[in-house]
Enzyme design. Structure first.
Site, PDB file in Angstrom:
ATOM      1  N   ARG A   1       0.848  -1.194   0.000  1.00  0.00           N
ATOM      2  CA  ARG A   1       0.000   0.000   0.000  1.00  0.00           C
ATOM      3  C   ARG A   1       0.886   1.247   0.000  1.00  0.00           C
ATOM      4  NH1 ARG A   1      -2.659  -3.931   2.783  1.00  0.00           N
ATOM      5  NH2 ARG A   1      -4.953  -3.970   2.814  1.00  0.00           N
TER       6      ARG A   1
ATOM      7  N   HIS B   1      -0.137   3.269   4.739  1.00  0.00           N
ATOM      8  CA  HIS B   1      -0.707   2.205   5.581  1.00  0.00           C
ATOM      9  C   HIS B   1      -0.218   0.817   5.142  1.00  0.00           C
ATOM     10  CE1 HIS B   1      -3.741   4.790   7.650  1.00  0.00           C
ATOM     11  NE2 HIS B   1      -3.626   5.493   6.544  1.00  0.00           N
TER      12      HIS B   1
ATOM     13  N   ARG C   1      -8.686  -3.896  10.000  1.00  0.00           N
ATOM     14  CA  ARG C   1      -7.239  -3.817   9.795  1.00  0.00           C
ATOM     15  C   ARG C   1      -6.697  -2.544  10.431  1.00  0.00           C
ATOM     16  NH1 ARG C   1      -3.499  -1.685   6.042  1.00  0.00           N
ATOM     17  NH2 ARG C   1      -1.655  -2.986   5.796  1.00  0.00           N
TER      18      ARG C   1
ATOM     19  N   ASN D   1      -8.946   6.496  11.353  1.00  0.00           N
ATOM     20  CA  ASN D   1      -7.645   6.530  12.024  1.00  0.00           C
ATOM     21  C   ASN D   1      -7.843   6.544  13.531  1.00  0.00           C
ATOM     22  OD1 ASN D   1      -5.970   6.567   9.757  1.00  0.00           O
ATOM     23  ND2 ASN D   1      -5.933   8.801   9.643  1.00  0.00           N
TER      24      ASN D   1
ATOM     25  N   PHE E   1      -2.822  15.591  -0.558  1.00  0.00           N
ATOM     26  CA  PHE E   1      -2.416  14.314   0.044  1.00  0.00           C
ATOM     27  C   PHE E   1      -1.091  13.785  -0.521  1.00  0.00           C
ATOM     28  CE2 PHE E   1      -2.881   9.642   0.764  1.00  0.00           C
ATOM     29  CZ  PHE E   1      -2.931   9.661   2.139  1.00  0.00           C
TER      30      PHE E   1
ATOM     31  N   HIS F   1     -12.549   1.015   1.075  1.00  0.00           N
ATOM     32  CA  HIS F   1     -12.924   2.164   0.231  1.00  0.00           C
ATOM     33  C   HIS F   1     -14.094   2.898   0.876  1.00  0.00           C
ATOM     34  CE1 HIS F   1     -13.988   4.700  -2.983  1.00  0.00           C
ATOM     35  NE2 HIS F   1     -14.722   3.883  -3.707  1.00  0.00           N
TER      36      HIS F   1
ATOM     37  N   ARG G   1     -10.852  11.316  -1.405  1.00  0.00           N
ATOM     38  CA  ARG G   1     -10.618   9.921  -1.017  1.00  0.00           C
ATOM     39  C   ARG G   1     -11.528   8.992  -1.816  1.00  0.00           C
ATOM     40  NH1 ARG G   1     -11.018   8.989   5.256  1.00  0.00           N
ATOM     41  NH2 ARG G   1      -9.931   7.058   4.740  1.00  0.00           N
TER      42      ARG G   1
ATOM     43  N   TYR H   1      -9.353   5.486  -3.453  1.00  0.00           N
ATOM     44  CA  TYR H   1      -9.294   4.116  -2.936  1.00  0.00           C
ATOM     45  C   TYR H   1      -9.535   3.053  -4.013  1.00  0.00           C
ATOM     46  CZ  TYR H   1      -8.572   5.919   1.715  1.00  0.00           C
ATOM     47  OH  TYR H   1      -8.018   6.529   2.798  1.00  0.00           O
TER      48      TYR H   1
ATOM     49  N   ARG I   1      -2.867  -2.015  -6.971  1.00  0.00           N
ATOM     50  CA  ARG I   1      -2.278  -2.905  -5.971  1.00  0.00           C
ATOM     51  C   ARG I   1      -2.731  -4.346  -6.185  1.00  0.00           C
ATOM     52  NH1 ARG I   1      -3.147  -4.330  -0.657  1.00  0.00           N
ATOM     53  NH2 ARG I   1      -5.319  -3.685  -0.635  1.00  0.00           N
TER      54      ARG I   1
HETATM   55 FE1  HDD Z   1      -6.256   6.973   3.290  1.00  0.00          FE
HETATM   56  C1  HDD Z   1      -5.260   3.768   2.897  1.00  0.00           C
HETATM   57  C2  HDD Z   1      -7.304   6.259   6.467  1.00  0.00           C
HETATM   58  C3  HDD Z   1      -6.867  10.327   3.836  1.00  0.00           C
HETATM   59  C4  HDD Z   1      -5.623   7.594   0.085  1.00  0.00           C
HETATM   60  N1  HDD Z   1      -6.273   5.348   4.452  1.00  0.00           N
HETATM   61  C5  HDD Z   1      -5.813   4.101   4.113  1.00  0.00           C
HETATM   62  C6  HDD Z   1      -6.003   3.192   5.190  1.00  0.00           C
HETATM   63  C7  HDD Z   1      -6.580   3.894   6.211  1.00  0.00           C
HETATM   64  C8  HDD Z   1      -6.750   5.245   5.740  1.00  0.00           C
HETATM   65  C9  HDD Z   1      -6.986   3.360   7.557  1.00  0.00           C
HETATM   66  C10 HDD Z   1      -5.605   1.736   5.210  1.00  0.00           C
HETATM   67  C11 HDD Z   1      -6.708   0.835   4.789  1.00  0.00           C
HETATM   68  C12 HDD Z   1      -6.265  -0.596   4.916  1.00  0.00           C
HETATM   69  O1  HDD Z   1      -6.048  -1.046   6.045  1.00  0.00           O
HETATM   70  O2  HDD Z   1      -6.144  -1.243   3.871  1.00  0.00           O
HETATM   71  N2  HDD Z   1      -6.881   8.076   4.861  1.00  0.00           N
HETATM   72  C13 HDD Z   1      -7.354   7.582   6.040  1.00  0.00           C
HETATM   73  C14 HDD Z   1      -7.948   8.660   6.799  1.00  0.00           C
HETATM   74  C15 HDD Z   1      -7.802   9.804   6.058  1.00  0.00           C
HETATM   75  C16 HDD Z   1      -7.144   9.438   4.844  1.00  0.00           C
HETATM   76  C17 HDD Z   1      -8.606   8.490   8.141  1.00  0.00           C
HETATM   77  C18 HDD Z   1      -8.243  11.196   6.368  1.00  0.00           C
HETATM   78  C19 HDD Z   1      -9.274  11.487   7.070  1.00  0.00           C
HETATM   79  N3  HDD Z   1      -6.219   8.654   2.183  1.00  0.00           N
HETATM   80  C20 HDD Z   1      -6.533   9.941   2.574  1.00  0.00           C
HETATM   81  C21 HDD Z   1      -6.520  10.821   1.434  1.00  0.00           C
HETATM   82  C22 HDD Z   1      -6.185  10.036   0.357  1.00  0.00           C
HETATM   83  C23 HDD Z   1      -5.987   8.694   0.860  1.00  0.00           C
HETATM   84  C24 HDD Z   1      -6.845  12.298   1.470  1.00  0.00           C
HETATM   85  C25 HDD Z   1      -6.011  10.399  -1.083  1.00  0.00           C
HETATM   86  C26 HDD Z   1      -6.445  11.461  -1.659  1.00  0.00           C
HETATM   87  N4  HDD Z   1      -5.499   5.898   1.797  1.00  0.00           N
HETATM   88  C27 HDD Z   1      -5.380   6.340   0.529  1.00  0.00           C
HETATM   89  C28 HDD Z   1      -4.971   5.277  -0.459  1.00  0.00           C
HETATM   90  C29 HDD Z   1      -4.840   4.023   0.476  1.00  0.00           C
HETATM   91  C30 HDD Z   1      -5.200   4.583   1.833  1.00  0.00           C
HETATM   92  C31 HDD Z   1      -3.805   5.616  -1.308  1.00  0.00           C
HETATM   93  C32 HDD Z   1      -3.554   3.230   0.415  1.00  0.00           C
HETATM   94  C33 HDD Z   1      -3.943   1.782   0.406  1.00  0.00           C
HETATM   95  C34 HDD Z   1      -5.376   1.793   0.222  1.00  0.00           C
HETATM   96  O3  HDD Z   1      -5.823   3.073   0.132  1.00  0.00           O
HETATM   97  O4  HDD Z   1      -6.094   0.823   0.106  1.00  0.00           O
HETATM   98  O5  HDD Z   1      -5.943   5.116  -1.401  1.00  0.00           O
END
Ligand code: HDD
Length: 705
Positions: free
Chosen positions: A65, A68, A104, A140, A153, A331, A350, A354, A361
């Site tokens: 990822r 995370h 997770r 989170n 981001f 997602h 977001r 996702y 991935r």
């Molecule tokens: Fe995110 C993963 C939580 C903002 C883009 N995010 C990811 C995961 C968590 C969060 C818990 C792990 C999920 C897992 O266990 O597979 N993210 C947050 C929270 C945010 C946040 C609480 C703000 C309130 N995230 C955020 C933004 C973006 C992303 C603003 C993009 C614009 N986040 C992602 C991602 C991930 C991710 C790149 C990486 C792996 C996945 O999604 O599945 O899409």
């Protein structure tokens, strides 16, 4: 067994009592030698068994990822309480409904193999396999975020990840690029207070809160919408370790959190959280002095209390890390009727990110068919084909509308649980801009600071000194001091003292922020913090939580000749309260107490350290104590427990060992709070149990504030 686990069963494989085969089911007679032209000759290309095995191995890895990457997960069940129907029609929140979940937890910045104990935000992502489809609550362990708009981001993450030229440092924000970005991103200041607080170094994943962060919507049967913010409250209370301890754990056991989650579930000590929401009526949207759409703000619980909706229990470990924990795809757009989004610009971005990331991935659009991601509600639509398609869709049609299949699959009306988006009225000009209602970046940072006890404030100051101390460019440190001074002058001065820097004067603020000339000042400026922000009790962890000592890890430090009676009495008393007790001794094998039977030693001083435990007890017995005094690792064990403010107890001659430790770098140990030393050994267990329930004794630390 819950419905999702039953459904996963058809994909489970167990090789016990089975023949080894190729992927085509062919039994293999020799898996140790490749096919060769003579036993010293070259391997033959025709060896399809070798080729299949090596090819599969070559392709084992998928991209981790992008954030995370490191995580641990477990299956469980969510059971709704009785009183939610008024607020939402979501089926999984109706009275008594039980829904399978897969949860997770993760760190954010580190790679898959990094330490669990990084100072970082923790992800808290829950997949609900509801009767109406999958709902993912992707949150989170902190209720706010660094930025207000998703477009920032990639910049935030590029800044915090290892620097691109040398890929240093791993899983750490303590470096120039992160603080460079933060020092000119005032909107991050509230989140910075959280990340520099003890919340960023949890004692265990089971002792963290979780938050949905954004404002979402609940919609009830009548179509009435309300704003909600999600909270997870751990039944074991909220606890952290100290930073020195975190760093030591990272060396001793980088899997500390993951192991703790796994072990507690294996032991039947199932972690539990209550899910709650803060509910705001639509008409009250503008009654706060912050914007509900701004993810850098909380709604203080004093203003809107948390209404409990139900309880999640994690009660089963995954069978296979890759198949389940690695391939699970969360997602925010996985939603069910009764819930909806808001226009929070962080949330909106977001919603795109996702799916996009899962495509990369997990390799294609069929990731929803991977067993862990499959909905338990039936899936029927006209989407077809793509890499690794599992479903065998029958029939002639894959379009809608159609007559050949009599219009199937049908669209569902609202009364048939069909999802309809909340009909929010939206009216505006197309602009690339930030709402002025997002501009106060410092008031809630100050609210957080004000809500901390002196101990917690000291930890924040030390964390900032550590992080900024690792920053090489002085102008970044100075800019951070300017930012901190906007939150609280005293905080800035205290951090500055540690850095050997004066806080630059207020008139230098704009100058020193280094704002690019062509930037929109609204992105970089803020209103000053309001003067009357007050404090919020819910934000502090340093308060009696009265959650008992269940699952706490207690070390009994002893050697041959230890008092069998004291040791047994303590062990039994602790275990009766649900604590986990380990006997730690200079060597492995059996320990011979002064009376009774030999006892199995759980760990030796070579593998154990007090940072892996919540508390330590030293029983009496002259020869045990004499042996321990000769062991520097035993002395260090107690000294570190003392430094980390942990409960320590000794009975009988065990007290002499504490005295010896006191002389070797643990000044004031015996007179400290949380140190129970009793010649009268009968009272010690009860006092020790009470002390463990208090978690830490901060009076041992030097306060900086
Ligand atoms: Fe995110 C993963 C939580 C903002 C883009 N995010 C990811 C995961 C968590 C969060 C818990 C792990 C999920 C897992 O266990 O597979 N993210 C947050 C929270 C945010 C946040 C609480 C703000 C309130 N995230 C955020 C933004 C973006 C992303 C603003 C993009 C614009 N986040 C992602 C991602 C991930 C991710 C790149 C990486 C792996 C996945 O999604 O599945 O899409």
């Amino acid at each position: 067994m819950n419905e999702k686990l039953k459904e996963l069963d058809k994909n489970r494989e167990d090789s016990i009592d089975q023949f080894l085969t190729t992927n085509q089911g062919l039994r293999v007679s020799d898996d140790q030698n490749s096919l060769k032209a003579g036993d010293r000759g070259p391997s033959l290309l025709e060896d399809f068994i070798l080729r299949e095995k090596i090819t599969h191995f070559d392709h084992e890895r998928i991209p981790e990822r992008v954030v995370h990457a490191r995580g641990a997960a477990a299956h469980g069940i969510f059971e709704a309480y009785d009183s939610n129907s008024e607020f939402t029609k979501a089926h999984f929140l109706q009275p008594g409904v039980k829904t399978p979940v897969f949860t997770r937890f993760s760190t954010v910045a580190g790679s898959r193999g990094s330490t669990d104990l990084a100072r970082d935000v923790r992800g808290f992502a829950v997949k609900f396999y509801t009767q109406e489809g999958v709902f993912d609550l992707v949150g989170n362990n902190m209720p706010v975020f660094f930025i207000q708009d998703a477009i920032k981001f990639p910049d935030l993450i590029h800044a915090v990840k290892p620097e691109p030229n040398n890929e240093i440092p791993q899983a750490a924000s303590a470096h120039d690029t992160f603080w460079d970005f933060i020092s000119i991103t005032p909107e991050s200041m509230h989140m910075i207070m959280w990340v520099m607080s003890d919340r960023a170094i949890p004692r265990s994943l089971r002792m963290m809160e979780g938050f949905g962060v954004h404002t979402f919507r609940f919609i009830n049967k009548e179509g009435k919408a309300r704003f909600v913010k999600f909270h997870w409250k751990p039944m074991l209370g909220v606890h952290s370790v100290v930073w020195d301890e975190a760093q030591l754990i990272s060396g001793r056991d980088p899997d500390f959190h993951r192991r703790d989650l796994w072990d507690s579930i294996e032991n039947g000590d199932f972690p539990e959280w209550e899910l709650g929401v803060q509910i705001v009526e639509e008409e009250d949207e503008h009654k706060f002095d912050f914007d509900l759409l701004d993810a850098t703000k909380i709604i203080p619980e004093e203003l809107v209390p948390v209404t409990k909706l139900g309880k999640m229990t994690l009660n089963r470990n995954p069978d296979n890390y890759f198949a389940e924990t690695e391939q699970v795809a969360f997602h925010l757009g996985h939603l069910v009727p009764g819930l909806d989004f808001t226009n929070d610009p962080l949330l909106q971005g977001r919603l795109f990110s996702y799916t996009d990331t899962q495509l990369k991935r997990l390799g294609g659009p069929n990731f929803h068919e991977i067993p862990i991601n499959r909905s338990v509600a039936p899936v029927h639509n006209n989407q077809r084909d793509g890499h690794m398609r599992q479903e065998i869709n029958k029939g002639q049609t894959s379009y809608s509308p159609n007559t050949i299949a009599k219009g199937c699959p049908f669209q569902a009306g609202q009364d048939m649980s069909g999802f309809t988006s909340y009909a929010e009225r939206v009216d505006g000009q197309k602009v690339r801009a930030r709402s002025k209602s997002f501009i106060d970046h410092y008031s809630q940072a100050l609210l957080f600071w004000n809500s901390m006890t002196d101990t917690e404030k000291t930890h924040i100051v030390k964390a900032l000194r550590f992080e900024l101390g690792k920053v090489k460019m002085e102008e970044i440190r100075k800019r951070m001091l300017i930012q901190l001074a906007q939150v609280d002058q005293k905080l800035a001065v205290l951090v500055g003292n540690g850095l050997g820097l004066q806080v630059p004067s207020a008139k230098d603020v704009q100058l020193n922020l280094g704002v690019p000339a062509d930037a929109d000042p609204a992105d970089y400026q803020s209103e000053p913090a309001k003067s009357d922000v007050g404090s919020s009790e819910a934000l502090s962890m340093d308060k009696p939580q009265n959650k008992g000592i269940k699952t706490r890890q207690i070390a009994i430090l002893a050697a041959d000749g230890a008092s069998g009676a004291q040791l047994t009495a303590m062990k039994e008393a602790l275990m009766a309260e649900g604590a986990m007790v380990k006997l730690v001794a200079p060597h492995l094998g059996m320990l011979k107490p002064d009376s009774g039977e030999a006892m199995k030693i759980d760990g030796s001083l070579q593998t154990e350290a007090s940072v892996l435990y919540d508390a330590v007890y030293v029983p009496g017995g002259q020869s045990s104590v004499d042996t321990l005094k000769q062991e520097p690792d035993a002395v260090r064990f107690v000294r570190e427990a003392f430094m980390h403010c942990k409960p320590i107890a000794a009975s009988g001659e065990g007290v002499d060992f504490l005295k010896a430790t006191e002389k070797m770098g643990a000044d004031g140990l015996l007179d400290s709070e949380g140190v129970i030393s009793g010649q009268n050994s009968d009272d010690v267990p009860q006092q020790f149990i009470e002390a463990i329930g208090k978690h830490r004794f901060w009076s041992r630390e030097k306060s900086l504030v």
